[in-house]
Design an enzyme around this catalytic site. Structure first.
Site: not given
Ligand code: GUN
Length: 296
Positions: A54, A98, A121
């Protein structure tokens, strides 16, 4: 018939290029640089890989990336204080905590403390409600990516029968809302659905997000249907580790009209849509028009 393969890597690269062009223009015209903050608590290896990717993608499109890595024993008050400080930081337009969080932290409380306008998200309860009532919201990245690929392949989705297999809050439910928003006739099916194969065979659009390796075989697919495989399952086969989707690709590709592979289908779209959402949040925060083609 062999299906058209929808290449998520190529599509995601196009989305990232669109985001980058918008970011360049925002800087040139308004002196604004969108900023994305990612919070990682603990040292889960998979989460560390996601967060690293990311960060690299955020910097690549010209956005500011703020990484906050906290120890596994971070207290809930300390994490809430960080989220609140990011909420009030004008350089931060977008916040992602996350998941999964360590067990002693209340994920719902943490997520619902994020400013909903910065919730890239789309997991905040306000965004869930806004999406469910057809109002402007932040939309979860994976379903948004699926929607973009479907719109690109079909043009209009109006009147098509869509079956979403899976009822999670992260993919299945928001995917169904988005397809309804585009005037599909939507069925949400799941692992307990009676005669799942027959329900799936009614689908012009079949989205598999059930989390079971290769469960959706070719006989579940209506000839010519579009199959979107959200599953990412690590299995062992012939003594080797392999990544497979929720769709049994070899049989489905013979029946479908179009299909996304695993890997290289929906997966690459998720980070591209995270960047698109961060850009959208920045435009909204500054009262500027939203980037066309990058929102629901
Ligand atoms: N963990 C795995 N995929 C994601 C996601 O798309 N967003 C978040 N916040 N955590 C994750």
């Amino acid at each position: 018939m062999t299906a058209t393969v929808i290449d998520g890597k190529v599509f995601a690269a196009k989305v990232r290029a669109q985001v980058q062009a918008h970011v360049t223009k925002l800087k040139a015209d308004h002196g604004i640089q969108p900023g994305l903050a990612v919070v990682l608590v603990g040292e889960d290896p998979a989460s560390q890989v996601y967060v690293r990717n990311k960060h690299a993608s955020t910097v690549e499109v010209g956005m500011a990336s703020f990484e906050h890595r906290l120890p596994v024993d971070t207290s809930e008050p300390d994490l809430l204080a960080l989220v609140k400080s990011l909420n009030s930081d004008p350089k931060v337009n977008a916040i992602l905590v996350q998941l999964p969080l360590p067990a002693h932290l209340n994920s719902e409380l943490i997520i619902n403390t994020i400013d909903p306008t910065k919730d890239v998200d789309g997991f905040h309860i306000s965004n869930v409600g806004l999406l469910g009532t057809g109002q402007k919201s932040m939309v979860p990245c994976t379903p948004l990516g699926c929607l973009m690929m479907l719109r690109d392949h079909h043009g209009s989705l109006a009147g098509l029968n869509a079956v979403v297999v899976g009822r999670s809050s992260i993919v299945g439910k928001p995917m169904a809302q988005l397809l309804l928003g585009d005037s599909c006739t939507v069925t949400i099916a799941h692992s307990r659905t009676k005669d799942l194969a027959a329900v799936c065979r009614g689908a012009d659009i079949l989205v598999a997000a059930v989390g079971r390796p290769e469960m959706i075989t070719g006989d579940f697919v209506k000839p010519g249907a579009t199959v979107i495989d959200v599953g990412i399952n690590r299995i062992e086969r012939d003594g080797k580790n392999k990544l497979v989707g929720d769709v049994h690709y070899a049989s489905a590709v013979e029946v479908a009209g179009a299909i996304t592979p695993v890997p290289g289908g929906v997966g690459p779209m998720t980070i591209a849509c995270l960047l698109a959402n961060a850009l959208t949040a920045c435009c909204r925060a500054n009262g500027l028009p939203e980037p066309e083609g990058l929102t629901a």
